[in-house]
Motif scaffolding. Structure first.
Motif, PDB file in Angstrom:
ATOM      1  N   THR A  51       4.377  11.105  -2.521  1.00  0.00           N
ATOM      2  CA  THR A  51       3.664  10.138  -3.346  1.00  0.00           C
ATOM      3  C   THR A  51       2.906   9.141  -2.473  1.00  0.00           C
ATOM      4  O   THR A  51       1.719   8.851  -2.709  1.00  0.00           O
ATOM      5  CB  THR A  51       4.663   9.379  -4.244  1.00  0.00           C
ATOM      6  OG1 THR A  51       5.457  10.315  -4.927  1.00  0.00           O
ATOM      7  CG2 THR A  51       3.937   8.489  -5.225  1.00  0.00           C
TER       8      THR A  51
ATOM      9  N   LEU B  33      -6.540   6.030  -1.042  1.00  0.00           N
ATOM     10  CA  LEU B  33      -7.092   4.737  -0.603  1.00  0.00           C
ATOM     11  C   LEU B  33      -7.978   4.911   0.607  1.00  0.00           C
ATOM     12  O   LEU B  33      -9.057   4.327   0.704  1.00  0.00           O
ATOM     13  CB  LEU B  33      -5.940   3.767  -0.290  1.00  0.00           C
ATOM     14  CG  LEU B  33      -5.129   3.302  -1.496  1.00  0.00           C
ATOM     15  CD1 LEU B  33      -3.922   2.487  -1.047  1.00  0.00           C
ATOM     16  CD2 LEU B  33      -6.012   2.479  -2.438  1.00  0.00           C
TER      17      LEU B  33
ATOM     18  N   ALA C 222       0.563   0.793  -2.075  1.00  0.00           N
ATOM     19  CA  ALA C 222      -0.558   1.688  -2.406  1.00  0.00           C
ATOM     20  C   ALA C 222      -1.086   1.397  -3.805  1.00  0.00           C
ATOM     21  O   ALA C 222      -2.296   1.340  -4.034  1.00  0.00           O
ATOM     22  CB  ALA C 222      -0.101   3.139  -2.286  1.00  0.00           C
TER      23      ALA C 222
ATOM     24  N   LEU D  13      -4.695   0.042  -4.999  1.00  0.00           N
ATOM     25  CA  LEU D  13      -5.475   0.822  -5.968  1.00  0.00           C
ATOM     26  C   LEU D  13      -5.912  -0.066  -7.142  1.00  0.00           C
ATOM     27  O   LEU D  13      -7.080  -0.056  -7.546  1.00  0.00           O
ATOM     28  CB  LEU D  13      -4.613   1.987  -6.474  1.00  0.00           C
ATOM     29  CG  LEU D  13      -5.244   2.953  -7.465  1.00  0.00           C
ATOM     30  CD1 LEU D  13      -6.231   3.854  -6.742  1.00  0.00           C
ATOM     31  CD2 LEU D  13      -4.192   3.783  -8.163  1.00  0.00           C
TER      32      LEU D  13
ATOM     33  N   PRO E  42       4.673  13.290  -7.321  1.00  0.00           N
ATOM     34  CA  PRO E  42       3.582  12.444  -6.854  1.00  0.00           C
ATOM     35  C   PRO E  42       2.424  12.481  -7.867  1.00  0.00           C
ATOM     36  O   PRO E  42       1.943  13.532  -8.227  1.00  0.00           O
ATOM     37  CB  PRO E  42       3.185  13.114  -5.535  1.00  0.00           C
ATOM     38  CG  PRO E  42       3.634  14.539  -5.666  1.00  0.00           C
ATOM     39  CD  PRO E  42       4.746  14.569  -6.651  1.00  0.00           C
ATOM     40  N   TYR E  43       2.015  11.305  -8.292  1.00  0.00           N
ATOM     41  CA  TYR E  43       0.929  11.200  -9.296  1.00  0.00           C
ATOM     42  C   TYR E  43      -0.414  11.260  -8.588  1.00  0.00           C
ATOM     43  O   TYR E  43      -0.529  11.006  -7.380  1.00  0.00           O
ATOM     44  CB  TYR E  43       1.042   9.881 -10.062  1.00  0.00           C
ATOM     45  CG  TYR E  43       1.144   8.700  -9.144  1.00  0.00           C
ATOM     46  CD1 TYR E  43      -0.020   8.128  -8.622  1.00  0.00           C
ATOM     47  CD2 TYR E  43       2.371   8.175  -8.777  1.00  0.00           C
ATOM     48  CE1 TYR E  43       0.061   7.072  -7.736  1.00  0.00           C
ATOM     49  CE2 TYR E  43       2.453   7.123  -7.909  1.00  0.00           C
ATOM     50  CZ  TYR E  43       1.297   6.572  -7.376  1.00  0.00           C
ATOM     51  OH  TYR E  43       1.358   5.541  -6.502  1.00  0.00           O
ATOM     52  N   HIS E  44      -1.426  11.578  -9.365  1.00  0.00           N
ATOM     53  CA  HIS E  44      -2.773  11.516  -8.812  1.00  0.00           C
ATOM     54  C   HIS E  44      -3.275  10.094  -9.039  1.00  0.00           C
ATOM     55  O   HIS E  44      -3.246   9.605 -10.178  1.00  0.00           O
ATOM     56  CB  HIS E  44      -3.682  12.531  -9.501  1.00  0.00           C
ATOM     57  CG  HIS E  44      -4.919  12.799  -8.709  1.00  0.00           C
ATOM     58  ND1 HIS E  44      -6.011  11.990  -8.796  1.00  0.00           N
ATOM     59  CD2 HIS E  44      -5.207  13.752  -7.806  1.00  0.00           C
ATOM     60  CE1 HIS E  44      -6.949  12.434  -7.969  1.00  0.00           C
ATOM     61  NE2 HIS E  44      -6.472  13.519  -7.356  1.00  0.00           N
ATOM     62  N   PRO E  45      -3.718   9.399  -8.014  1.00  0.00           N
ATOM     63  CA  PRO E  45      -4.101   7.979  -8.169  1.00  0.00           C
ATOM     64  C   PRO E  45      -5.091   7.758  -9.303  1.00  0.00           C
ATOM     65  O   PRO E  45      -4.971   6.773 -10.054  1.00  0.00           O
ATOM     66  CB  PRO E  45      -4.720   7.631  -6.813  1.00  0.00           C
ATOM     67  CG  PRO E  45      -4.055   8.550  -5.856  1.00  0.00           C
ATOM     68  CD  PRO E  45      -3.806   9.813  -6.607  1.00  0.00           C
ATOM     69  N   GLN E  46      -6.058   8.656  -9.435  1.00  0.00           N
ATOM     70  CA  GLN E  46      -7.073   8.464 -10.475  1.00  0.00           C
ATOM     71  C   GLN E  46      -6.469   8.581 -11.871  1.00  0.00           C
ATOM     72  O   GLN E  46      -6.850   7.894 -12.798  1.00  0.00           O
ATOM     73  CB  GLN E  46      -8.204   9.488 -10.309  1.00  0.00           C
ATOM     74  CG  GLN E  46      -8.971   9.351  -9.011  1.00  0.00           C
ATOM     75  CD  GLN E  46      -9.305   7.888  -8.683  1.00  0.00           C
ATOM     76  OE1 GLN E  46      -9.802   7.140  -9.537  1.00  0.00           O
ATOM     77  NE2 GLN E  46      -9.002   7.469  -7.449  1.00  0.00           N
TER      78      GLN E  46
END
Lengths: 629, 232
Positions: free
Chosen positions: A424, A432, B17, B21, B103-107
């Motif tokens: 993650t 980023l 993070a 974001l 783990p997620y996708h940030p978007q």
């Protein structure tokens, strides 16, 4: 090795030599015996130097007494007897010496015998004791028998002469017999020595006749019969030779009478017969000794085999009755088993006693009945105790198993969590980073690669977790009645983008009617997704993928076939291993768990999963029981 | 916009993070590293949205959710490495509004945060303006009179067929429709080998209404049976 071989040869040769020595000595002895017998001389002369003390003379005296006694019935003179006699029973008088006076006869006091009070008696100085007598004569009967000294001396001279002529044969006989016995003992010792070596030699070199393979009974029977025959034959010869004068008997057969042949022929015949008999005897002795040495004396006997077979039969029956062998696994079971045996024995005893008593003392028959009730109570209570203990044990073990299973699942969950958390972070910071300005073109490319790889890493971890959960049996399934045809269609429609992009064409052969099965739709979707994914990934460009759904014997069979785009060097078992990849270079995408997951999920849904390879054709068959309710 | 978001996770790097974001999108971010801290921060600050990890020391995410729900009605998005369906269902039942697996996708995370904020902040009023002809499921509002759809307040354009399918499914939320049923009811024709046709439309609708079409929240495939809109 060489010395051993020499040893072995020495052994073997020695044995052969001794074997023949025994036979030769035996033959010589028999030959001497026969030649001696042919002299028609009483062999007693060899052991008894004085004639008048010999059994032969004693017999002669007894015969004389009988002859004289018989005058009472035959009423006539005896002619040509080698002794003087007188007989008077009051009415008749017979003699061959015209002497009625006892004193005349009594002067031959070394061999004087008289009848008194109806019985024969010895003279005062007689050498022989009369053992012949009839009590049935009248008391007044008087009889005398007397042998002259001249007669006795003549017989003694003959007796000495006989001994002289017989002695050489006797000596040779004795010596050869002794040597024969010695050789026989040596042979026996050799026979029992070093059985291992002998066995090996027989295994390797002498495949033919193996005397120790003969049944023990046959050997013992033959030996017994031979010994009996020999002893009776010998006894016959000696006995007859002593008692009735010499006859040409050997082993109960009078060879002279049989063949009326000359001495040479008889000798040859005796040599052959005794050699054969001796050889046979030796072989029998050898076999028995070998058996004894190798401890197969019992096993080789027919009786033993019959008994052991019978024993096994009875044991089998007993086992069938009581299941003893099934109980030997634990102490609880043994306890149950012994109680069961006791119960059966006591019950049989009680029933027998009850039946017996009921025919005799009807009132007492209540006793075994009461006893049986007690036995049943004891049996039931004892068993219940054991059953409770077994029950506890099972519960304890089940709990332990559940605990360890739960720990396994927890471990998988924790590991999965611990792996996903860093991923993650990686994904987040890569995102980023990709937004940082200014970023060089190369940097952007590196970040893209990292993003791809972290995506792949994530997929592997997820797949691994799914597989671990499904194989640990902790997966919750939502089984419902679903249409397998529809599920395949939905999956294909869902994956249409990728199928189109791959350039492969899919050939579907489905059924018009719905195919209902019991399964978890989400899991089964993963199965087909993985399989079609594999087909797309590994198919040769431009080939067709066949997806077929058929019914066979109450089962729905779904198959996916594609032509591999690489050389399939694995077996169906190999490819189902976790992390197995068709292309050994591991170039293409994928976690290597796709097929394993597909197999595991199919089995979770109660289906059957099979991989077949035929040339370049890769085939997967799924089969499920139809749900037609 | 300046909405205030509380991010809670025992992994400081992940919090950092997410902070970065969301800050880049103009949100104000508060941080906490366990459940107790989260509740304390929530008491002393005006927070509009909560991003909450489940596996944390001192007070785990699920218990925290329950405690917060006793007093506050703000959107709570659970973040967890646990990806099992049962975990998601448990989280949503405890009172969370959404569930994102690590783990997620940030978007995707960003999109979900935006969608929940909009629903909470903007649509809070809109609910009062709803007409009786509207069908509301989560962030979806289908105006059957005007034949219009809005997702989290944003109008979405639909074709006539897509609208008909969505109306059918939304008006019977939770019910599973087979492809044949959908086809016959929407196209008014007997169905024959139409799985693909229906699926194509379903996929297009998904792309319009779902944040992540691969893990749909609303329009779901029931494998081997049919399709349905989840009853939220």
């Amino acid at each position: 090795m060489v010395t051993k071989l020499k040893n072995f040869n020495f052994n073997k040769n020695t044995k052969a030599v001794i074997f023949f020595l025994v036979i030769i000595f035996f033959v010589i002895a028999m030959l001497q015996l026969q030649l001696g017998l042919q002299k028609k001389i009483d062999p007693e002369c060899l052991v008894e130097p004085e004639f008048y003390q010999s059994k032969a003379f004693n017999k002669e005296v007894n015969d004389a007494m009988r002859l004289v006694s018989l005058i009472a019935f035959q009423h006539k003179q005896l002619d040509q007897v080698p002794f003087y006699y007188y007989f008077n029973n009051g009415s008749e008088e017979y003699s061959n010496k015209d002497e009625t006076d006892r004193a005349f006869y009594e002067q031959f006091n070394r061999a004087f015998f008289y009848m008194e009070e109806g019985a024969w008696r010895d003279g005062e100085n007689a050498y022989r004791k009369a053992d012949f007598g009839y009590e049935l004569f009248k008391k007044k009967t008087v009889a005398y028998i007397a042998y002259t000294d001249y007669y006795l001396e003549t017989r003694q001279r003959q007796w000495d002469q006989d001994r002289k002529s017989l002695m050489p044969y006797a000596i040779v006989l004795c010596v050869s017999a002794l040597l024969g016995v010695a050789a026989l003992i040596a042979f026996c010792i050799l026979a029992v020595r070093d059985p291992q070596e002998l066995r090996e030699s027989q295994k390797g070199k002498e495949p033919g006749f193996r005397p120790e393979k003969i049944h023990t009974e046959a050997l013992l029977l033959a030996l017994g019969f031979g010994v009996w025959w020999f002893i009776t034959g010998m006894a016959g010869i000696i006995g007859k030779g002593i008692a009735l004068g010499i006859k040409m008997d050997m082993f109960g057969v009078n060879f002279l009478e049989l063949f009326s042949a000359d001495n040479g022929t008889i000798a040859i015949f005796i040599v052959v017969v005794s050699a054969l008999a001796g050889a046979l005897f030796l072989i029998i002795i050898y076999s028995l000794l070998r058996k004894w040495r190798e401890k197969t004396l019992l096993q080789d006997s027919i009786l033993y085999r019959i008994i052991s077979k019978l024993r096994r039969l009875i044991a089998g029956a007993a086992r069938y009755l009581c299941y003893g062998d099934l109980f030997q696994q634990s102490s609880y079971a043994m306890n149950l088993y012994y109680r069961q045996i006791c119960f059966l024995a006591l019950t049989i005893f009680n029933i027998t006693l009850g039946v017996y008593l009921s025919t005799k003392l009807i009132l007492w028959a209540i006793l075994p009945f009461v006893a049986e009730i007690l036995v049943i109570a004891w049996y039931t209570v004892g068993n219940k105790r054991i059953y409770d203990m077994i029950d506890q044990e099972i519960r304890r073990r089940t709990e332990e198993q559940i605990k360890s299973e739960r720990m396994k699942v927890e471990l998988v969950t924790n590991v999965s969590h611990d792996l996903k958390t860093p991923i993650t972070s990686i994904v987040s910071f890569l995102d980023l980073l990709s937004k940082e300005e200014p970023l060089s073109e190369a940097g952007r490319d590196y970040i893209r690669i990292l993003q791809e790889k972290s995506e792949r890493l994530n997929k592997i971890v997820t797949d691994l977790f799914d597989l671990a959960k499904s194989t640990s049996g902790d997966m919750t399934l939502k089984l419902e009645k679903i249409d397998l045809g529809k599920l395949i269609n939905q999956t294909l429609a869902d994956m249409e983008d990728r199928i189109v992009a791959s350039g492969l064409s899919l050939k579907m052969i489905l059924l018009e009617t719905p195919v209902y099965i019991q399964a978890d739709g989400n899991k089964l979707y993963r199965v087909f997704q993985n399989l079609i994914d594999n087909a797309i990934k590994y198919s040769m460009a431009g080939t067709r993928v066949y997806i077929e759904l058929t019914l066979l014997e109450g089962r729905a069979i779904a198959s996916i076939k594609n032509i591999a785009g690489y050389d399939m060097t694995f077996t169906p078992q190999d490819i189902l291993q976790r992390f197995a990849r068709g292309d050994l270079a591991r170039t293409s995408e994928g976690s290597g768990l796709g097929l394993s997951i597909a197999e595991s999920y199919t089995k979770l849904c109660g289906g059957d999963f099979q991989v077949e390879l035929e040339g370049d054709m890769f085939k997967v068959f799924l089969s499920f029981a139809l749900d037609n309710e | 916009m300046g909405a205030r978001i509380l991010v809670v996770d025992d992994d400081r790097e992940i919090v950092k993070a997410i902070d970065k974001l969301l800050s880049m999108e103009g949100y104000e971010v508060l941080k906490a590293y366990n459940g107790m801290e989260a509740i304390d921060t929530l008491m002393s600050n005006d927070v509009q949205l909560l991003l909450l990890d489940i596996m944390m020391p001192r007070l785990d995410g699920l218990s925290t959710t329950m405690k917060i729900r006793e007093k506050r009605n703000i959107p709570i998005i659970l973040l967890s490495a646990k990806s099992e369906d049962s975990d998601k269902i448990l989280g949503l039942t405890m009172g969370a509004d959404d569930y994102i697996t690590k783990p997620y996708h940030p978007q995707e995370l960003l999109a979900r945060v935006k969608s929940h904020l909009r629903r909470y902040l903007v649509l809070g009023d809109a609910v009062n303006h709803l007409q009786s002809t509207d069908i509301i499921i989560g962030g979806l509002i289908l105006d059957t009179a005007a034949k219009l759809l809005s997702v989290d307040g944003d109008p979405v354009k639909l074709t006539a067929t897509e609208y008909k399918i969505l109306e059918l499914l939304m008006s019977h939320a939770g019910r599973v429709f087979s492809a044949e049923e959908i086809y016959e009811r929407v196209w008014n024709e007997p169905a024959y080998s139409i799985e693909n046709t229906v699926m194509v439309h379903i996929r297009r609708i998904r792309e319009k209404i779902e944040i992540n079409p691969k893990e749909p929240n609303y329009l779901k495939v029931v494998w081997g049976i049919g399709y349905k809109i989840e009853k939220l």
